[in-house]
Scaffold this active site. Structure first.
Site, PDB file in Angstrom:
ATOM      1  N   LYS A  15       0.814  -1.224   0.000  1.00  0.00           N
ATOM      2  CA  LYS A  15       0.000   0.000   0.000  1.00  0.00           C
ATOM      3  C   LYS A  15       0.847   1.274   0.000  1.00  0.00           C
ATOM      4  O   LYS A  15       2.060   1.231   0.284  1.00  0.00           O
ATOM      5  CB  LYS A  15      -0.933  -0.032   1.214  1.00  0.00           C
ATOM      6  CG  LYS A  15      -1.952  -1.175   1.187  1.00  0.00           C
ATOM      7  CD  LYS A  15      -2.917  -1.085   2.370  1.00  0.00           C
ATOM      8  CE  LYS A  15      -3.941  -2.202   2.339  1.00  0.00           C
ATOM      9  NZ  LYS A  15      -4.981  -2.011   3.395  1.00  0.00           N
ATOM     10  N   TYR A  55     -12.577  -2.545  -3.629  1.00  0.00           N
ATOM     11  CA  TYR A  55     -13.153  -2.617  -2.278  1.00  0.00           C
ATOM     12  C   TYR A  55     -14.682  -2.612  -2.329  1.00  0.00           C
ATOM     13  O   TYR A  55     -15.317  -2.049  -1.424  1.00  0.00           O
ATOM     14  CB  TYR A  55     -12.633  -1.451  -1.437  1.00  0.00           C
ATOM     15  CG  TYR A  55     -11.225  -1.639  -0.909  1.00  0.00           C
ATOM     16  CD1 TYR A  55     -10.860  -2.777  -0.174  1.00  0.00           C
ATOM     17  CD2 TYR A  55     -10.246  -0.671  -1.103  1.00  0.00           C
ATOM     18  CE1 TYR A  55      -9.577  -2.957   0.320  1.00  0.00           C
ATOM     19  CE2 TYR A  55      -8.957  -0.831  -0.597  1.00  0.00           C
ATOM     20  CZ  TYR A  55      -8.628  -1.981   0.110  1.00  0.00           C
ATOM     21  OH  TYR A  55      -7.353  -2.148   0.621  1.00  0.00           O
ATOM     22  N   ASN A 118      -2.150  -0.151   6.986  1.00  0.00           N
ATOM     23  CA  ASN A 118      -1.639  -1.448   7.470  1.00  0.00           C
ATOM     24  C   ASN A 118      -0.761  -2.144   6.424  1.00  0.00           C
ATOM     25  O   ASN A 118      -0.629  -3.361   6.417  1.00  0.00           O
ATOM     26  CB  ASN A 118      -2.801  -2.331   7.925  1.00  0.00           C
ATOM     27  CG  ASN A 118      -3.794  -2.605   6.816  1.00  0.00           C
ATOM     28  OD1 ASN A 118      -3.601  -2.143   5.686  1.00  0.00           O
ATOM     29  ND2 ASN A 118      -4.826  -3.365   7.107  1.00  0.00           N
ATOM     30  N   HIS A 121      -2.387  -5.339   1.424  1.00  0.00           N
ATOM     31  CA  HIS A 121      -3.667  -6.023   1.224  1.00  0.00           C
ATOM     32  C   HIS A 121      -3.383  -7.362   0.565  1.00  0.00           C
ATOM     33  O   HIS A 121      -2.493  -7.455  -0.289  1.00  0.00           O
ATOM     34  CB  HIS A 121      -4.580  -5.207   0.296  1.00  0.00           C
ATOM     35  CG  HIS A 121      -5.711  -6.012  -0.249  1.00  0.00           C
ATOM     36  ND1 HIS A 121      -6.910  -6.152   0.430  1.00  0.00           N
ATOM     37  CD2 HIS A 121      -5.829  -6.766  -1.373  1.00  0.00           C
ATOM     38  CE1 HIS A 121      -7.699  -6.964  -0.263  1.00  0.00           C
ATOM     39  NE2 HIS A 121      -7.067  -7.342  -1.364  1.00  0.00           N
ATOM     40  N   GLU A 132      -9.870 -10.236  -7.923  1.00  0.00           N
ATOM     41  CA  GLU A 132      -8.888  -9.154  -7.786  1.00  0.00           C
ATOM     42  C   GLU A 132      -7.776  -9.262  -8.831  1.00  0.00           C
ATOM     43  O   GLU A 132      -7.315  -8.246  -9.361  1.00  0.00           O
ATOM     44  CB  GLU A 132      -8.317  -9.160  -6.363  1.00  0.00           C
ATOM     45  CG  GLU A 132      -9.376  -8.773  -5.322  1.00  0.00           C
ATOM     46  CD  GLU A 132      -8.924  -8.953  -3.883  1.00  0.00           C
ATOM     47  OE1 GLU A 132      -7.756  -9.342  -3.641  1.00  0.00           O
ATOM     48  OE2 GLU A 132      -9.757  -8.708  -2.985  1.00  0.00           O
TER      49      GLU A 132
HETATM   50  P1  CMP Z   1      -7.388  -4.555   3.574  1.00  0.00           P
HETATM   51  O1  CMP Z   1      -6.880  -5.911   3.848  1.00  0.00           O
HETATM   52  O2  CMP Z   1      -6.866  -3.817   2.400  1.00  0.00           O
HETATM   53  O3  CMP Z   1      -9.001  -4.641   3.473  1.00  0.00           O
HETATM   54  C1  CMP Z   1      -9.847  -3.551   3.784  1.00  0.00           C
HETATM   55  C2  CMP Z   1      -9.091  -2.414   4.360  1.00  0.00           C
HETATM   56  O4  CMP Z   1      -9.895  -1.471   5.047  1.00  0.00           O
HETATM   57  C3  CMP Z   1      -8.150  -2.941   5.442  1.00  0.00           C
HETATM   58  O5  CMP Z   1      -7.094  -3.648   4.866  1.00  0.00           O
HETATM   59  C4  CMP Z   1      -7.781  -1.652   6.157  1.00  0.00           C
HETATM   60  O6  CMP Z   1      -6.822  -0.890   5.419  1.00  0.00           O
HETATM   61  C5  CMP Z   1      -9.123  -0.923   6.104  1.00  0.00           C
HETATM   62  N1  CMP Z   1      -9.920  -1.111   7.310  1.00  0.00           N
HETATM   63  C6  CMP Z   1     -10.543  -2.219   7.713  1.00  0.00           C
HETATM   64  N2  CMP Z   1     -11.223  -1.996   8.866  1.00  0.00           N
HETATM   65  C7  CMP Z   1     -11.001  -0.703   9.169  1.00  0.00           C
HETATM   66  C8  CMP Z   1     -11.432   0.131  10.214  1.00  0.00           C
HETATM   67  N3  CMP Z   1     -12.227  -0.310  11.198  1.00  0.00           N
HETATM   68  N4  CMP Z   1     -11.014   1.412  10.220  1.00  0.00           N
HETATM   69  C9  CMP Z   1     -10.215   1.862   9.236  1.00  0.00           C
HETATM   70  N5  CMP Z   1      -9.781   1.127   8.192  1.00  0.00           N
HETATM   71  C10 CMP Z   1     -10.172  -0.142   8.175  1.00  0.00           C
END
Ligand code: CMP
Length: 141
Positions: A15, A55, A118, A121, A132
């Site tokens: 990311k 998403y 984070n 993904h 995807e």
């Molecule tokens: P990802 O695995 O890319 O899938 C969905 C993304 O949404 C997740 O990683 C985080 O980056 C984001 N995400 C999921 N839950 C939350 C949350 N409660 N608050 C903020 N971001 C979130």
């Protein structure tokens, strides 16, 4: 000749926070050292339409607008990885969604303090991997 089916594939996004922090090599090396293969790789900035498609299951959630802004806010690295049980293996390597709670030793557990930023993904099932990969690398399908 082996009659076994080809290895599983998964879609991984390194990311924009990881690119900005100079962690692409660190993250890629964890996948490589595990023995996974890199079948495709591109640096790209996600646009709004691709974010909404990628998403799709989250577009109505409260966290989606800031997630979209974050994910479209800079370049990321998209990968297709393959290997035995790669979907579960990669999810184990990256750790749980919230970096504050992810186990030490995982990418998020070692390197992230956020549940949005984070770092990585990864597809969560065979069906989402197919969907995807088709979105990001239609030439592979
Ligand atoms: P990802 O695995 O890319 O899938 C969905 C993304 O949404 C997740 O990683 C985080 O980056 C984001 N995400 C999921 N839950 C939350 C949350 N409660 N608050 C903020 N971001 C979130």
């Amino acid at each position: 000749m082996s009659s076994s089916s080809p290895d599983e594939r998964t879609l991984v996004l390194i990311k924009p926070d990881a690119v900005r922090r100079g962690l692409v090599g660190e993250i890629m090396s964890r996948f490589e050292r595990k023995g996974l293969r890199i079948d495709a790789m591109v640096s790209r900035t996600m646009d709004a339409a691709l974010a909404d498609e990628h998403y799709a299951e989250h577009v109505d959630k409260a966290f989606y607008p800031p997630l979209k802004a974050f994910m479209t806010g800079g370049p990321l690295v998209a990968l297709v990885l393959s290997g035995d049980e790669v979907i579960d293996v990669v999810r184990g390597l990256i750790g749980s969604t919230d970096g504050r709670k992810a186990a030490a030793g995982t990418i998020r557990g070692d390197l992230s303090l956020s549940n949005r930023e984070n770092l990585v993904h990864a597809s969560d099932s065979v069906d989402s991997a197919k969907r995807e990969i088709a979105l990001w690398f239609p030439e592979l399908v």
